[in-house]
Design an enzyme around this catalytic site. Structure first.
Site, PDB file in Angstrom:
ATOM      1  N   CYS A  51     -56.406  64.343  11.446  1.00  0.00           N
ATOM      2  CA  CYS A  51     -57.754  64.076  11.998  1.00  0.00           C
ATOM      3  C   CYS A  51     -58.508  65.349  12.347  1.00  0.00           C
ATOM      4  O   CYS A  51     -59.734  65.348  12.406  1.00  0.00           O
ATOM      5  CB  CYS A  51     -57.646  63.194  13.231  1.00  0.00           C
ATOM      6  SG  CYS A  51     -56.805  61.650  12.893  1.00  0.00           S
ATOM      7  N   HIS A  58     -64.438  63.437  16.180  1.00  0.00           N
ATOM      8  CA  HIS A  58     -63.680  62.654  15.206  1.00  0.00           C
ATOM      9  C   HIS A  58     -63.788  61.193  15.612  1.00  0.00           C
ATOM     10  O   HIS A  58     -63.643  60.852  16.788  1.00  0.00           O
ATOM     11  CB  HIS A  58     -62.224  63.108  15.197  1.00  0.00           C
ATOM     12  CG  HIS A  58     -61.303  62.114  14.571  1.00  0.00           C
ATOM     13  ND1 HIS A  58     -61.519  61.613  13.310  1.00  0.00           N
ATOM     14  CD2 HIS A  58     -60.176  61.495  15.051  1.00  0.00           C
ATOM     15  CE1 HIS A  58     -60.563  60.732  13.042  1.00  0.00           C
ATOM     16  NE2 HIS A  58     -59.741  60.641  14.076  1.00  0.00           N
ATOM     17  N   ASN A  82     -61.890  54.479  11.019  1.00  0.00           N
ATOM     18  CA  ASN A  82     -61.375  55.839  11.179  1.00  0.00           C
ATOM     19  C   ASN A  82     -61.078  56.401   9.785  1.00  0.00           C
ATOM     20  O   ASN A  82     -60.206  55.881   9.082  1.00  0.00           O
ATOM     21  CB  ASN A  82     -60.101  55.769  12.028  1.00  0.00           C
ATOM     22  CG  ASN A  82     -59.494  57.124  12.318  1.00  0.00           C
ATOM     23  OD1 ASN A  82     -59.753  58.093  11.617  1.00  0.00           O
ATOM     24  ND2 ASN A  82     -58.673  57.180  13.351  1.00  0.00           N
TER      25      ASN A  82
HETATM   26  N1  ACO Z   1     -55.174  42.247  16.004  1.00  0.00           N
HETATM   27  C1  ACO Z   1     -54.777  41.450  17.003  1.00  0.00           C
HETATM   28  N2  ACO Z   1     -53.775  41.773  17.854  1.00  0.00           N
HETATM   29  C2  ACO Z   1     -53.178  42.958  17.685  1.00  0.00           C
HETATM   30  C3  ACO Z   1     -53.545  43.847  16.655  1.00  0.00           C
HETATM   31  C4  ACO Z   1     -54.582  43.443  15.795  1.00  0.00           C
HETATM   32  N3  ACO Z   1     -55.023  44.218  14.787  1.00  0.00           N
HETATM   33  N4  ACO Z   1     -52.786  44.951  16.734  1.00  0.00           N
HETATM   34  C5  ACO Z   1     -51.955  44.768  17.782  1.00  0.00           C
HETATM   35  N5  ACO Z   1     -52.183  43.570  18.350  1.00  0.00           N
HETATM   36  C6  ACO Z   1     -51.537  42.962  19.495  1.00  0.00           C
HETATM   37  C7  ACO Z   1     -50.217  43.585  19.811  1.00  0.00           C
HETATM   38  O1  ACO Z   1     -49.193  43.013  19.034  1.00  0.00           O
HETATM   39  C8  ACO Z   1     -50.062  43.257  21.272  1.00  0.00           C
HETATM   40  O2  ACO Z   1     -49.620  41.947  21.401  1.00  0.00           O
HETATM   41  P1  ACO Z   1     -48.599  41.525  22.580  1.00  0.00           P
HETATM   42  O3  ACO Z   1     -49.323  41.828  23.848  1.00  0.00           O
HETATM   43  O4  ACO Z   1     -48.387  40.078  22.333  1.00  0.00           O
HETATM   44  O5  ACO Z   1     -47.388  42.365  22.383  1.00  0.00           O
HETATM   45  C9  ACO Z   1     -51.480  43.328  21.802  1.00  0.00           C
HETATM   46  O6  ACO Z   1     -52.342  43.197  20.650  1.00  0.00           O
HETATM   47  C10 ACO Z   1     -51.798  44.625  22.495  1.00  0.00           C
HETATM   48  O7  ACO Z   1     -51.311  45.670  21.684  1.00  0.00           O
HETATM   49  P2  ACO Z   1     -51.458  47.147  22.118  1.00  0.00           P
HETATM   50  O8  ACO Z   1     -50.956  48.057  21.041  1.00  0.00           O
HETATM   51  O9  ACO Z   1     -50.900  47.313  23.492  1.00  0.00           O
HETATM   52  O10 ACO Z   1     -53.034  47.235  22.159  1.00  0.00           O
HETATM   53  P3  ACO Z   1     -53.923  48.227  22.912  1.00  0.00           P
HETATM   54  O11 ACO Z   1     -54.716  47.508  23.909  1.00  0.00           O
HETATM   55  O12 ACO Z   1     -53.194  49.468  23.328  1.00  0.00           O
HETATM   56  O13 ACO Z   1     -54.911  48.650  21.742  1.00  0.00           O
HETATM   57  C11 ACO Z   1     -55.266  50.450  20.198  1.00  0.00           C
HETATM   58  C12 ACO Z   1     -54.410  49.251  20.540  1.00  0.00           C
HETATM   59  C13 ACO Z   1     -56.678  49.984  19.905  1.00  0.00           C
HETATM   60  C14 ACO Z   1     -54.713  51.154  18.969  1.00  0.00           C
HETATM   61  C15 ACO Z   1     -55.236  51.376  21.448  1.00  0.00           C
HETATM   62  O14 ACO Z   1     -53.942  51.715  21.793  1.00  0.00           O
HETATM   63  C16 ACO Z   1     -56.016  52.597  21.234  1.00  0.00           C
HETATM   64  O15 ACO Z   1     -57.225  52.589  21.317  1.00  0.00           O
HETATM   65  N6  ACO Z   1     -55.296  53.715  20.974  1.00  0.00           N
HETATM   66  C17 ACO Z   1     -55.933  54.963  20.645  1.00  0.00           C
HETATM   67  C18 ACO Z   1     -55.415  55.368  19.330  1.00  0.00           C
HETATM   68  C19 ACO Z   1     -56.439  55.303  18.245  1.00  0.00           C
HETATM   69  O16 ACO Z   1     -57.606  55.096  18.421  1.00  0.00           O
HETATM   70  N7  ACO Z   1     -55.934  55.600  17.083  1.00  0.00           N
HETATM   71  C20 ACO Z   1     -56.771  55.743  15.942  1.00  0.00           C
HETATM   72  C21 ACO Z   1     -56.050  56.522  14.927  1.00  0.00           C
HETATM   73  S1  ACO Z   1     -55.394  57.997  15.512  1.00  0.00           S
HETATM   74  C22 ACO Z   1     -56.579  59.130  15.605  1.00  0.00           C
HETATM   75  O17 ACO Z   1     -57.498  59.105  14.848  1.00  0.00           O
HETATM   76  C23 ACO Z   1     -56.491  60.181  16.616  1.00  0.00           C
END
Ligand code: ACO
Length: 332
Positions: free
Chosen positions: A114, A259, A289
């Site tokens: 990234c 980014h 992304n």
């Molecule tokens: N659709 C529906 N439900 C989903 C999905 C999806 N696509 N993906 C995961 N879930 C579920 C999970 O299974 C989990 O279910 P559970 O509670 O029954 O176990 C629930 O949603 C919550 O999952 P988490 O991973 O805890 O979700 P979170 O609220 O943390 O959100 C996210 C995930 C959006 C990735 C968050 O962690 C985030 O914003 N992280 C930042 C990382 C990021 O933005 N990465 C982008 C790429 S990296 C980069 O460019 C730097």
């Protein structure tokens, strides 16, 4: 006088095929609401089969060269940042070079995910400041779509990413009126496993097995919460570093171009600096992304929309796999 590096042209290209959150709902257990609320993504672009990263890079490069009023033959060097090269080797910069009709100039792939575009821009800046090269094409391009598992098992990753490319032409400028003022590059490999595509890599013997396909091990892995936590801190640190180095106040910065990882990260950064969202560029709703391509796409769009004007200070900032993080302060 040491020349400064000036961006004289910007361009981007995204594939025509639009894939909405509703399209993904048909393929996996997810929802438009879940994706939109957590990431800000509404739709993304996917390539058609047979289109590789160097093809997207070529279109973005042609647009940047046109915008710069520069012929490809005037280029001295090509730097292409990508984590999704057309082949394991050779690098996609070599493929881009030949697609541009060029035969001899050096062509370098950058592998810092990234943050790849800022690392690439920093490399270009050093070559220009030392006088080694005069005009350099710097590109960020990715094809993610064919590495995403379009099922409920792959949903945590597959809803986040899209395909696209952005490019800039950087030229030596001795006018003393701005250009790239500084770049800042960082990494902490201790966190390599928090966001990674493990296979096929040299550490495993053999590199690929049929079991890897079945088990989903070939998919990228992300510890989303760890990424979020570190990203907000490092984004802010890298911006502060760029400001402090140049003795520039945040209020003198016209636009921050981060980014495009996640709109909630962007909002947290805006809040930290007390900026309205108009001052922190976001287009993740349209493209998802696009990793190394996200900053040059956003920059090209911001320029085309008239949001960056001559004399403006802008900050580019990124965080990603490695972990790596980086920033650049540019006087446009
Ligand atoms: N659709 C529906 N439900 C989903 C999905 C999806 N696509 N993906 C995961 N879930 C579920 C999970 O299974 C989990 O279910 P559970 O509670 O029954 O176990 C629930 O949603 C919550 O999952 P988490 O991973 O805890 O979700 P979170 O609220 O943390 O959100 C996210 C995930 C959006 C990735 C968050 O962690 C985030 O914003 N992280 C930042 C990382 C990021 O933005 N990465 C982008 C790429 S990296 C980069 O460019 C730097």
């Amino acid at each position: 006088m040491t020349p400064r590096s000036r961006i004289i042209g910007t361009g981007f290209y995204v594939p025509e095929k639009v894939v909405t959150n509703f399209d993904l709902e048909k393929l996996m257990d997810t929802s438009d609401q879940w994706i939109r609320e957590r990431t800000g993504i509404v739709e993304r672009r996917f390539v058609e089969p047979g289109v590789g990263t160097s093809d997207l890079a070529l279109e973005a490069s042609k647009n940047a060269l046109k915008n710069a009023g520069t012929a490809a033959e005037e280029l001295d060097f090509i730097i292409l940042a990508t984590l999704s090269p057309d082949y394991c080797f050779p690098g996609s910069a070599c493929l881009l070079q030949t697609k541009l009709g060029l035969k001899k100039i050096g062509a370098l792939d950058v592998r810092t995910q990234c943050t790849g575009f800022i690392y690439a821009l920093s490399i270009a800046d050093q070559y220009i400041k030392t006088g080694m090269y005069n005009k350099i094409l710097v590109v960020g391009a990715e094809v993610h779509s064919n590495a995403l598992e379009m099922s409920t098992r792959g949903r945590d990753i597959s809803v986040l990413f899209g395909d696209g490319a952005g490019a800039v032409v950087v030229e030596a400028d001795e006018s003393g009126n701005g250009g790239i003022l500084s770049t800042h590059l960082h990494a902490d490999g201790k966190y390599a496993r928090e966001l990674m595509g493990e296979h096929p890599g040299s550490i495993r013997h053999p590199r690929v097995t049929p079991e890897m396909l079945d088990s989903g091990e070939l998919n990228a892995y992300m510890n989303g919460r760890a990424v979020f936590k570190h990203a907000v801190v490092r984004f802010c640190e890298a911006i502060e570093e760029a400001l402090k180095t140049n003795n520039v106040d945040i209020q003198s910065v016209r636009l921050i171009i981060p980014h495009q990882a996640n709109v909630r990260i962007t909002e947290a950064v805006a809040q930290r600096f007390g900026l309205t969202l108009e001052r922190v560029y976001s287009n993740i709703h349209k493209y998802g992304n696009t990793t190394a391509a996200s900053i040059p796409i956003a920059l090209a769009e911001a320029v085309a929309e008239g949001k960056v004007k001559q004399g403006d200070n802008i900050v580019l900032v990124a965080f990603g796999s490695g972990f790596t993080w980086a920033s650049a302060l540019i006087k446009w």
